[in-house]
Design an enzyme around this catalytic site. Structure first.
Site, short mmCIF file in Angstrom:
data_model
loop_
_atom_site.label_atom_id
_atom_site.label_comp_id
_atom_site.label_asym_id
_atom_site.label_seq_id
_atom_site.Cartn_x
_atom_site.Cartn_y
_atom_site.Cartn_z
N GLU A 100 55.28 14.64 53.53
CA GLU A 100 54.86 14.96 52.17
C GLU A 100 53.36 15.22 52.01
OE1 GLU A 100 56.87 15.31 49.30
OE2 GLU A 100 58.34 15.42 50.91
N SER A 374 97.86 32.56 53.31
CA SER A 374 98.61 33.52 52.49
C SER A 374 98.29 33.45 51.01
CB SER A 374 100.11 33.28 52.68
OG SER A 374 100.50 33.69 53.96
#
Length: 857
Positions: A100, A374
């Protein structure tokens, strides 16, 4: 005499003295303003810091309401007791510094060098791509009173940061930062995060990979939450580990080992109601209100009004908690599921659940990509074909064994010259779907799929998509939204869960409104798709989804394992809709392998669907699917050039020969090369299929079965004009049962095939031959149930970028090797389009239905 015009004064020329004094006073004013501004910021920063030092700013809990306005839950901050500096490992502290703010120990609260670097990158990119906030500034932001996004907010944040640096040591600032920052959702502080994500309260017991996982979160507490987004968290963890290595905190060996760890922690159960829906709402809130972070939403005291239907959500959660509705796993990795229910009239999401034993901020499978099998056929092949105007639900489709260039799908139920479209969908045959997509064009199928909300990969430009063979797969959310088009007269709505957001002051800060619906299909096409998919429920692969007397349409989908020698399944789907609601269900393992595959198929997903929807729709009046006004006939009018039909077909059963004999008069306009086509339908069949073609005006059916009733009709086909006449009159012939002497009558256990199937095959409801080795023609899906019976295609990706065999694409995570595209029950082998060597196989069948009681969205 001067040439200068009269009446105009001569301009004064600037000299060095004037420039000097102008610059001096300008600089002096700027310096004085700067000093005054600095003193104000300094005094203001000290004042705000003193006022807020000992509290985490919260405006009261954010409340979430269901669609009737009833409170669903509150989002309150979860914290633990602050951790003392000596109880936080140095390596854990440095992991955050490395990630950071690597210049943390060099600046005085505001890193002007980093701000300048970020500004340059923003200018180059012409957008805000990098920030310059230090750890001290992030801490200041977390103790500031308001959540507005203004210049003054940023300036005040900097003033507090500088005040913190003057009053506290670097270690005190870092410790306070770790105790206050957000770690996703309502979790604040390093100890609370460690307990939530790893079950560890003693921070000294954290391993390097766990430290890196936590240090990865401040950049995006929601996006890098390891419970919800494990893949993104793992990728971000790798970045943190690289930074730790580059800054000399860990060795290369430690870095590499920490990158390989797979996150699989499951937190203990919590008692919050509707956690899955609330989590989805919070994610959507961040999307629709990009100026607010998850931290802002949790701490902002907002009121969020959602679309959730409490009865439907409870029904989903109850069913997912019932272990009897799921297959038993061989170990502690359970069969998982995901389901979404939406009101297709407006797109509002009524209920959802992304997994069994779902926990707050846990991993949701609602948007996980899986092969649809399908269930994809209606979206990409059948609906676009009807919309083209070239086909109707009564059209005869090719069902012959054939290849399409290098792609050779196969059927499980055998072949015929043609098959009716309704029967093809009901039985989920493979050949007709691929043939149909080939007729209308792959680009046309893709276009309609995308209009219905399916996000396709650029490589999905091949016929394999007719059987659900997608490069990346699709999601439960996308499938529900796509099928909602059929139930909503061809109109598409983007699914949404938030109606309105109100801030603490009572101001509406977000309103969903009523976006215009997108017309994707004609009302006629949507209606005829519904009629055909109702047959899937009544007579096809979706019987397990039935909702009693309530109308239902839908489709099943199953994808085969893709593992050589295994006939089990990887994914099972059911997607369906009632006149009110649409829903999609997926079942499968999170990490499928040879030991973690489904024994059953789409029938299990259909059963789960039925269980949920019966309870979700309890008390809702039953209504029918309504035909649109001015509905066009499904059977097209014959063209003027079409030959005249037969009108005097007759037929009878000949007991002496055991055959059905048919006869008729010659066609009025016979031509050279013409033929008569005889169509037949048995009593247990849904639609007519072509039996034979003859040149004479009589025929004999040698393939009748005793105890069966048959219907027949005849057409005349003119090969020269490629025109077929209307169907003749239909005749019905009963074939009597054979009577055997008492001594020859079979015993009860010999009179019919064993319905449990062949050895090792689960109860299937359909009698199919035992499976052959994977990769051979005629392979069946042996893990079925009474809904089994769909086509499956196989794909065997090559090691190089050459055409591969198959009926579908597999999941990109598959190991190199054989794959299959299976539609539950039918198996197929064929040559697929070029695929990634890592791709395996996909098989699929899908049937489904859903309904949503009327009410507010």
């Amino acid at each position: 005499m001067s040439d200068q015009p009269k009446g105009k004064k001569k301009k004064k020329r600037l000299n060095g003295r004037m420039i000097f004094w102008t610059a001096f006073f300008t600089i002096a004013v700027a310096v004085i303003c700067g000093i005054i501004g600095y003193l104000f910021i300094t005094v203001n920063g000290e004042k705000l810091l003193d006022a807020n030092r000992d509290k985490l700013v919260v405006n009261g809990p954010t409340q979430v309401f269901d669609r009737s306005g009833k409170l669903m839950g509150e989002l309150s901050v979860e914290t633990s007791d602050p951790v003392e500096s000596q109880d936080i490992p140095k390596l854990l502290k440095m992991a955050f510094v490395a990630t950071e703010d690597k210049r943390f120990y060099e600046h005085s609260g505001v890193d002007f060098w980093s701000i300048g670097r970020a500004a340059v990158k923003d200018v180059v990119a012409r957008s805000m791509v990098e920030g310059g906030s230090t750890i001290t500034q992030q801490l200041a932001k977390n103790i500031f009173l308001t959540r507005d996004k203004t210049f003054f907010r940023k300036a005040t944040e900097m003033s507090i940061a500088m005040a913190l640096e003057r009053q506290l040591s670097k270690d005190e600032i870092l410790t306070m930062y770790l105790n206050r920052i957000n770690f996703g959702g309502t979790t604040y502080g390093i100890k609370a995060a460690s307990e939530k994500y790893f079950g560890i309260s003693d921070l000294n017991k954290l391993e390097i990979w766990q430290m890196a996982t936590l240090a990865a979160m401040p950049k995006g507490p929601s996006a890098y939450n390891p419970l919800r987004h494990p893949e993104a968290s793992t990728a971000r963890r790798a970045v943190v580990l690289d930074l730790m290595y580059e800054q000399g905190l860990i060795t290369a060996e430690q870095r590499d080992q920490a990158k390989t760890v797979v996150y699989d922690y499951q937190p203990p159960a919590q008692q919050q109601k509707y956690p899955a829906f609330i989590d989805y709402v919070m994610d959507e809130a961040e999307d629709v209100m990009p100026d607010l972070t998850e931290d802002d939403l949790v701490r902002g005291g907002y009121k969020i009004y959602t679309t959730m239907d409490a009865q439907a959500q409870k029904a989903v959660e109850k069913a997912f908690a019932d272990d009897d509705l799921f297959e038993k796993s061989v170990d502690d990795q359970p069969v998982q599921a995901a389901m979404m229910i939406m009101n297709h009239e407006n797109g509002s999401i009524l209920a959802l659940l992304g997994g069994r034993d779902y926990e707050r901020k846990g991993f949701s499978r609602i948007n996980s990509r899986r092969q649809p099998g399908s269930a994809f056929k209606p979206i990409v092949a059948y609906a676009p074909a009807l919309e083209s105007g070239k086909f109707t639900m009564d059209s005869e489709l090719s069902n012959e064994k054939q290849c399409f260039s290098d792609y050779c799908p196969t059927n499980l139920h055998g072949y015929s010259k043609t098959i009716g479209m309704t029967e093809a969908i009901t039985k989920s045959e493979n050949i007709p779907a691929v043939w149909l997509l080939n007729q209308i064009g792959v680009k046309t199928g893709i276009s309609y799929a995308e209009k219905m909300g399916i996000k396709l990969d650029k490589n999905d430009n091949n016929l394999a998509i007719a059987l659900g063979g997608l490069t990346q797969g699709t999601t439960v959310k996308e499938m529900a939204a796509a099928y909602s088009v059929f139930g909503n007269e061809g109109r598409y709505n983007d699914p949404y869960s938030i109606k309105q957001v109100v801030n603490q002051e009572g101001t509406v800060v977000y309103q969903h409104g009523n976006p215009e619906q997108k017309k994707v299909l004609s009302s006629d096409t949507a209606y005829y798709m519904t009629k055909m998919m109702q047959d899937v429920i009544s007579d096809g692969t979706g019987k397990n989804a039935k909702l009693g007397d309530r109308p239902l349409a839908g489709k099943t989908g199953t994808t085969q394992s893709g593992i050589s020698g295994s006939s089990r399944n990887r994914d099972a789907w059911f997607v369906g809709y009632t006149p009110e609601w649409t829903a999609a269900v997926w079942m499968g393992y999170d990490k499928p392998d040879k030991n973690h595959l489904l024994k059953g198929s789409s029938g299990e997903a259909a059963k789960l669907f039925s269980t949920v929807m019966k309870e979700a729709l309890e008390g809702v009046p039953i209504k029918d699917f309504e035909a649109p006004d001015n509905l066009t006939q499904s059977t097209p009018e014959p063209s003027e050039s079409a030959p005249q039909g037969i009108t005097d077909l007759s037929g009878s059963y000949d007991n002496s020969t055991g055959t059905v004999k048919l006869s008729w008069s010659p066609a009025a306009e016979q031509a050279d090369g013409g033929e008569y086509r005889i169509y037949r339908k048995a009593s247990e069949e849904q639609d007519f299929s072509l039996l034979m073609s003859v040149l004479t005006t009589d025929a004999e059916d040698l393939s009748v079965v005793p105890g069966t009733t048959y219907q027949y009709y005849v057409t005349y086909y003119d090969k020269n004009s490629d025109q077929e006449s209307e169907a003749s009159n239909k005749v019905e012939v009963d074939v009597p049962k054979e009577e055997l002497p008492a001594s020859e009558e079979p015993s009860p256990d010999e009179s019919a095939p064993d319905e449990s199937g062949w050895p090792g095959q689960p109860s299937d409801g359909e009698f199919t031959p035992p499976p052959v080795q994977s990769g051979e023609p005629g392979q069946t899906d042996n893990g079925g149930n009474e809904e089994q019976g769909e086509d499956q295609g196989q794909a065997e990706p090559p090691a190089t970028n050459t055409p591969g065999r198959g009926g579908g694409r597999g999941n990109p995570s598959f190991e190199p090797g054989q794959g299959s595209g299976q539609d539950n029950g039918l198996s197929g082998q064929g040559t697929g389009m070029p695929v990634n060597p890592d791709q395996g196989t996909a098989t699929g069948t899908a049937t489904g239905s859903v309904s949503d009681p009327p009410g507010n969205p």
